[in-house]
Scaffold this motif. Structure first.
Motif, PDB file in Angstrom:
ATOM      1  N   LEU A  58       0.852  -1.190   0.000  1.00 21.48           N
ATOM      2  CA  LEU A  58       0.000   0.000   0.000  1.00 21.48           C
ATOM      3  C   LEU A  58       0.882   1.231   0.000  1.00 21.48           C
ATOM      4  N   VAL A  59       0.680   2.098  -0.973  1.00 20.36           N
ATOM      5  CA  VAL A  59       1.426   3.349  -1.057  1.00 20.36           C
ATOM      6  C   VAL A  59       0.410   4.479  -1.118  1.00 20.36           C
ATOM      7  N   VAL A  60       0.484   5.400  -0.165  1.00 23.03           N
ATOM      8  CA  VAL A  60      -0.393   6.561  -0.124  1.00 23.03           C
ATOM      9  C   VAL A  60       0.474   7.792  -0.354  1.00 23.03           C
ATOM     10  N   CYS A  61       0.246   8.476  -1.460  1.00 28.65           N
ATOM     11  CA  CYS A  61       0.959   9.719  -1.743  1.00 28.65           C
ATOM     12  C   CYS A  61       0.036  10.862  -1.352  1.00 28.65           C
ATOM     13  N   GLY A  62       0.211  11.357  -0.162  1.00 30.87           N
ATOM     14  CA  GLY A  62      -0.643  12.399   0.383  1.00 30.87           C
ATOM     15  C   GLY A  62      -0.913  12.095   1.843  1.00 30.87           C
ATOM     16  N   ASN A  63      -1.752  12.878   2.446  1.00 33.28           N
ATOM     17  CA  ASN A  63      -2.080  12.682   3.853  1.00 33.28           C
ATOM     18  C   ASN A  63      -3.077  11.550   4.014  1.00 33.28           C
ATOM     19  N   ALA A  64      -2.980  10.854   5.128  1.00 32.21           N
ATOM     20  CA  ALA A  64      -3.938   9.797   5.445  1.00 32.21           C
ATOM     21  C   ALA A  64      -4.556  10.121   6.799  1.00 32.21           C
ATOM     22  N   LYS A  65      -5.859   9.979   6.900  1.00 35.14           N
ATOM     23  CA  LYS A  65      -6.553  10.209   8.162  1.00 35.14           C
ATOM     24  C   LYS A  65      -7.016   8.868   8.685  1.00 35.14           C
ATOM     25  N   VAL A  66      -6.685   8.570   9.925  1.00 34.32           N
ATOM     26  CA  VAL A  66      -7.088   7.318  10.550  1.00 34.32           C
ATOM     27  C   VAL A  66      -8.020   7.665  11.696  1.00 34.32           C
ATOM     28  N   MET A  67      -9.227   7.127  11.661  1.00 34.43           N
ATOM     29  CA  MET A  67     -10.214   7.422  12.697  1.00 34.43           C
ATOM     30  C   MET A  67     -10.295   6.273  13.704  1.00 34.43           C
ATOM     31  N   GLY A  68      -9.217   5.543  13.845  1.00 34.43           N
ATOM     32  CA  GLY A  68      -9.148   4.432  14.779  1.00 34.43           C
ATOM     33  C   GLY A  68      -7.700   4.165  15.108  1.00 34.43           C
ATOM     34  N   ARG A  69      -7.432   2.999  15.624  1.00 37.13           N
ATOM     35  CA  ARG A  69      -6.076   2.642  16.014  1.00 37.13           C
ATOM     36  C   ARG A  69      -5.264   2.154  14.827  1.00 37.13           C
ATOM     37  N   VAL A  70      -3.973   2.385  14.887  1.00 37.46           N
ATOM     38  CA  VAL A  70      -3.042   1.796  13.946  1.00 37.46           C
ATOM     39  C   VAL A  70      -2.157   0.863  14.761  1.00 37.46           C
ATOM     40  N   MET A  71      -2.209  -0.412  14.441  1.00 39.73           N
ATOM     41  CA  MET A  71      -1.406  -1.392  15.161  1.00 39.73           C
ATOM     42  C   MET A  71      -0.120  -1.642  14.393  1.00 39.73           C
ATOM     43  N   HIS A  72       0.958  -1.755  15.094  1.00 38.26           N
ATOM     44  CA  HIS A  72       2.270  -1.990  14.511  1.00 38.26           C
ATOM     45  C   HIS A  72       2.987  -2.995  15.399  1.00 38.26           C
ATOM     46  N   PRO A  73       3.858  -3.842  14.848  1.00 40.46           N
ATOM     47  CA  PRO A  73       4.530  -4.842  15.689  1.00 40.46           C
ATOM     48  C   PRO A  73       5.292  -4.251  16.868  1.00 40.46           C
ATOM     49  N   SER A  74       5.694  -2.974  16.803  1.00 41.30           N
ATOM     50  CA  SER A  74       6.408  -2.383  17.929  1.00 41.30           C
ATOM     51  C   SER A  74       5.458  -1.809  18.982  1.00 41.30           C
ATOM     52  N   ASP A  75       4.157  -1.865  18.733  1.00 38.07           N
ATOM     53  CA  ASP A  75       3.157  -1.355  19.655  1.00 38.07           C
ATOM     54  C   ASP A  75       3.088  -2.244  20.893  1.00 38.07           C
ATOM     55  N   SER A  76       3.137  -1.649  22.068  1.00 40.90           N
ATOM     56  CA  SER A  76       3.106  -2.444  23.304  1.00 40.90           C
ATOM     57  C   SER A  76       1.805  -3.224  23.454  1.00 40.90           C
ATOM     58  N   ARG A  77       0.726  -2.774  22.781  1.00 41.37           N
ATOM     59  CA  ARG A  77      -0.547  -3.498  22.860  1.00 41.37           C
ATOM     60  C   ARG A  77      -0.475  -4.846  22.150  1.00 41.37           C
ATOM     61  N   ALA A  78       0.552  -5.052  21.328  1.00 38.67           N
ATOM     62  CA  ALA A  78       0.691  -6.301  20.587  1.00 38.67           C
ATOM     63  C   ALA A  78       1.662  -7.264  21.265  1.00 38.67           C
ATOM     64  N   LYS A  79       2.140  -6.913  22.468  1.00 43.18           N
ATOM     65  CA  LYS A  79       3.182  -7.702  23.120  1.00 43.18           C
ATOM     66  C   LYS A  79       2.720  -8.234  24.469  1.00 43.18           C
ATOM     67  N   GLN A  80       3.379  -9.288  24.898  1.00 44.31           N
ATOM     68  CA  GLN A  80       3.157  -9.820  26.245  1.00 44.31           C
ATOM     69  C   GLN A  80       4.501 -10.226  26.824  1.00 44.31           C
ATOM     70  N   ASN A  81       4.530 -10.543  28.089  1.00 42.92           N
ATOM     71  CA  ASN A  81       5.759 -10.945  28.783  1.00 42.92           C
ATOM     72  C   ASN A  81       6.849  -9.883  28.674  1.00 42.92           C
ATOM     73  N   ILE A  82       6.478  -8.619  28.783  1.00 39.94           N
ATOM     74  CA  ILE A  82       7.445  -7.522  28.743  1.00 39.94           C
ATOM     75  C   ILE A  82       8.168  -7.497  30.087  1.00 39.94           C
ATOM     76  N   ARG A  83       9.498  -7.519  30.039  1.00 35.86           N
ATOM     77  CA  ARG A  83      10.280  -7.566  31.280  1.00 35.86           C
ATOM     78  C   ARG A  83      11.571  -6.783  31.125  1.00 35.86           C
TER      79      ARG A  83
END
Length: 106
Positions: free
Chosen positions: A47-72
Motif C-alpha cells: 500500500l502506497v499513499v501519496c498524500g495525507n492519510a486520516k485514521v479514525m481508529g487505532r493503527v497497530m504496529h509490531p512495535s506497539d506495546s498493545r501487541a506484546k506480552q511478557n514484557i520484562r
C-alpha cells in the motif's frame, strides 16, 4: 461498513483471469492480491499513499506495546555490550527517493 468500487473503465474487470479483488474470509472484508496505490499509479509496496492519510481508529504496529506480552526488564550491562557491537551508520537519501517522498533535508 460497505465498500463500493467503480472502475473508470468497467470492462477492465470483466476478464475472470484478471480478478484481483475477492471477498475476504471474515465477513464484510475484501482482499486485493497485489499492490494498491492512492494518488500514484506505480505503488512499490503493498500500500502506497501519496498524500495525507486520516485514521479514525487505532493503527497497530509490531512495535506497539498493545501487541506484546511478557514484557520484562533486561540486564542493562549485557545490552550495552551488545550495543557496542552494532554497526552504526550515517546516510543520505537518494535524490529520486527524497523528491518522491517530499523529503527536503536528506
Amino acid at each position: 461498513h460497505k465498500f463500493f468500487f467503480q472502475a473508470s473503465n468497467p470492462g477492465q474487470f470483466e476478464n475472470d483471469s484478471d480478478i484481483l479483488w475477492q471477498r475476504g474470509h471474515v465477513p464484510e472484508t475484501i482482499v486485493y492480491h497485489g499492490r494498491v496505490g492512492i494518488n500514484t499509479d506505480a505503488p512499490d509496496e503493498a500500500l502506497v499513499v501519496c498524500g495525507n492519510a486520516k485514521v479514525m481508529g487505532r493503527v497497530m504496529h509490531p512495535s506497539d506495546s498493545r501487541a506484546k506480552q511478557n514484557i520484562r526488564e533486561v540486564d542493562t550491562n549485557e545490552q550495552l555490550r551488545r550495543i557496542t557491537q552494532m554497526r552504526l551508520v550515517e546516510y543520505d537519501y537518494k535524490p529520486e527517493f527524497a523528491s518522491v517522498m517530499g523529503i527536503k533535508d536528506t
